[in-house]
Scaffold this motif. Structure first.
Motif, PDB file in Angstrom:
ATOM      1  N   ILE A 136       0.002 -16.239  -0.641  1.00 20.87           N
ATOM      2  CA  ILE A 136      -0.777 -15.240   0.091  1.00 20.87           C
ATOM      3  C   ILE A 136      -1.741 -15.949   1.016  1.00 20.87           C
ATOM      4  CG2 ILE A 136      -2.409 -13.333  -0.071  1.00 20.87           C
ATOM      5  CD1 ILE A 136      -0.483 -14.104  -3.162  1.00 20.87           C
ATOM      6  N   VAL A 137      -1.594 -15.681   2.301  1.00 18.06           N
ATOM      7  CA  VAL A 137      -2.495 -16.235   3.319  1.00 18.06           C
ATOM      8  C   VAL A 137      -3.004 -15.060   4.143  1.00 18.06           C
ATOM      9  CG1 VAL A 137      -2.773 -17.778   5.272  1.00 18.06           C
ATOM     10  CG2 VAL A 137      -1.258 -18.422   3.392  1.00 18.06           C
ATOM     11  N   GLY A 138      -4.308 -14.807   4.076  1.00 13.89           N
ATOM     12  CA  GLY A 138      -4.867 -13.677   4.800  1.00 13.89           C
ATOM     13  C   GLY A 138      -4.300 -12.374   4.280  1.00 13.89           C
ATOM     14  N   SER A 139      -3.765 -11.544   5.168  1.00 12.67           N
ATOM     15  CA  SER A 139      -3.235 -10.238   4.778  1.00 12.67           C
ATOM     16  C   SER A 139      -1.726 -10.260   4.565  1.00 12.67           C
ATOM     17  CB  SER A 139      -3.578  -9.198   5.861  1.00 12.67           C
ATOM     18  OG  SER A 139      -2.968  -9.551   7.096  1.00 12.67           O
ATOM     19  N   GLU A 164       1.391  -5.640  -8.591  1.00 14.66           N
ATOM     20  CA  GLU A 164       0.259  -6.546  -8.795  1.00 14.66           C
ATOM     21  C   GLU A 164      -0.443  -6.854  -7.473  1.00 14.66           C
ATOM     22  OE1 GLU A 164      -1.084  -7.462 -11.496  1.00 14.66           O
ATOM     23  OE2 GLU A 164       0.398  -6.798 -12.956  1.00 14.66           O
ATOM     24  N   LEU A 165       0.341  -7.033  -6.407  1.00 16.18           N
ATOM     25  CA  LEU A 165      -0.275  -7.253  -5.097  1.00 16.18           C
ATOM     26  C   LEU A 165      -1.135  -6.050  -4.713  1.00 16.18           C
ATOM     27  CD1 LEU A 165       2.722  -8.798  -3.084  1.00 16.18           C
ATOM     28  CD2 LEU A 165       0.652  -9.996  -3.828  1.00 16.18           C
ATOM     29  N   ARG A 190       0.813  -1.218   0.000  1.00 13.63           N
ATOM     30  CA  ARG A 190       0.000   0.000   0.000  1.00 13.63           C
ATOM     31  C   ARG A 190       0.845   1.265   0.000  1.00 13.63           C
ATOM     32  NH1 ARG A 190      -5.022  -0.990   4.276  1.00 13.63           N
ATOM     33  NH2 ARG A 190      -6.060  -2.688   3.133  1.00 13.63           N
ATOM     34  N   SER A 191       2.007   1.207   0.615  1.00 16.92           N
ATOM     35  CA  SER A 191       2.836   2.410   0.728  1.00 16.92           C
ATOM     36  C   SER A 191       4.133   2.338  -0.077  1.00 16.92           C
ATOM     37  CB  SER A 191       3.170   2.668   2.208  1.00 16.92           C
ATOM     38  OG  SER A 191       3.866   1.553   2.772  1.00 16.92           O
ATOM     39  N   VAL A 198      -3.694  -7.315   1.038  1.00 14.26           N
ATOM     40  CA  VAL A 198      -2.365  -7.732   1.489  1.00 14.26           C
ATOM     41  C   VAL A 198      -1.651  -6.522   2.092  1.00 14.26           C
ATOM     42  CG1 VAL A 198      -0.099  -8.567   0.770  1.00 14.26           C
ATOM     43  CG2 VAL A 198      -2.171  -9.617  -0.158  1.00 14.26           C
ATOM     44  N   LEU A 199      -1.297  -6.630   3.354  1.00 12.10           N
ATOM     45  CA  LEU A 199      -0.684  -5.516   4.076  1.00 12.10           C
ATOM     46  C   LEU A 199       0.835  -5.582   4.111  1.00 12.10           C
ATOM     47  CD1 LEU A 199      -3.111  -5.281   7.145  1.00 12.10           C
ATOM     48  CD2 LEU A 199      -3.246  -4.076   4.946  1.00 12.10           C
TER      49      LEU A 199
END
Length: 282
Positions: free
Chosen positions: A205-208, A238-239, A153-154, A246-247
């Motif tokens: 990818i599992v959860g966040s 892409e994520l 995100r950042s 996804v954090l």
């Protein structure tokens, strides 16, 4: 309730403890983590229990030249690893730090009794193994791996990659995964024939959380770290676009110079360094 240590030299102890841990994880068996009955270097196993419940254990080995090696397993973290399907890099709790420190101190005592001069173990500098090294007065002797992180995100494309422009073509695939339950994203840079990529990166990818083990998730036939860094940047993009929930992306890199340069160029940060530790026993 205090930890109670058990020292056992019986060759079947490892399998017995692995079966007990399997029951805690709801798995039928975990024989792959049990030492072989015919391991001539295995001196014994120190197990830690709190209120009768297995908290972890440490296998103690020797190399025949006065040196002992401890391999520590914390039960709760290994159960989480089974459920996630990969190594668990969550911060250690105070309980885990206490168990690991106590187990290493317990193996040190048994190694002294056996007449050995040095105890070694491995782990992250910010993890329970590294904290135990500080508490017990051990020294670091070498770095063998790193944990890198980025937050999609950042994350911002580093200027060095931005100046190169985008890759000519990046293929992306997203699939469901049943083991572990989650998803897998793969980005690839095709070669001249379009069927044989020159580089691929796969992440689970599992959860966040997204996770990559460079030894398993990176495949490349190029020595150009900048190109690999651009592919890594494409994966993070892409994520961000495809999986906004996804954090954090965590990448475990084990002694891979090209991947290490690529991760740095892609702007990932080092969250942990993995070292070997030595504790003199005299």
């Amino acid at each position: 309730m205090d930890l109670a240590l058990e020292w056992d030299r019986h060759p079947g102890t490892g399998l017995r403890l692995a079966c007990e841990l399997a029951g805690m994880a709801g798995e039928p068996e975990l024989e792959e983590i049990a030492p072989t009955d015919r391991d001539p270097q295995l001196l014994g196993i120190v197990a830690a229990r709190r209120g009768g419940e297995l908290a972890g254990w440490a296998e103690l080995r020797h190399d025949g030249s006065g040196r002992a090696w401890a391999e520590v397993l914390y039960a709760a973290r290994y159960v989480r690893r089974i459920r996630l399907g990969h190594y668990d890099f969550e911060a250690a709790t105070g309980e885990e730090e206490s168990v690991v420190r106590t187990l290493i101190a317990g193996t040190a005592q048994q190694a002294r009794v056996a007449g050995l001069r040095m105890l070694s173990w491995e782990g992250a500098d910010v993890g329970p193994e590294g904290l135990a090294a500080v508490a017990l007065g051990a020294r670091m002797t070498g770095e063998y791996a790193r944990l890198w992180t980025a937050e999609p995100r950042s994350w911002i494309v580093p200027s060095e990659l931005r100046s190169q422009g985008p890759l000519d073509c990046v293929l992306q695939a997203l699939a469901e995964s049943s083991d572990p339950l989650g998803q897998v994203m793969v980005v690839a840079l095709p070669g001249p024939t379009l069927t044989d990529p020159v580089a691929t990166i796969a992440t689970s990818i599992v959860g966040s959380e997204a996770y990559i083990n460079v030894c398993e998730g990176f495949s490349y036939r190029i020595g150009d770290a900048r190109t690999l860094a651009s592919l890594m940047g494409a994966l993070i993009g892409e994520l961000h676009d495809e999986l906004p929930h996804v954090l954090v992306l965590r990448v475990f890199e084990f002694d891979d110079a090209v991947a290490r340069s690529a991760l740095a160029l892609a702007g990932l940060d080092i969250a942990a360094r993995f070292h070997r530790y030595e504790l003199p026993l005299a």
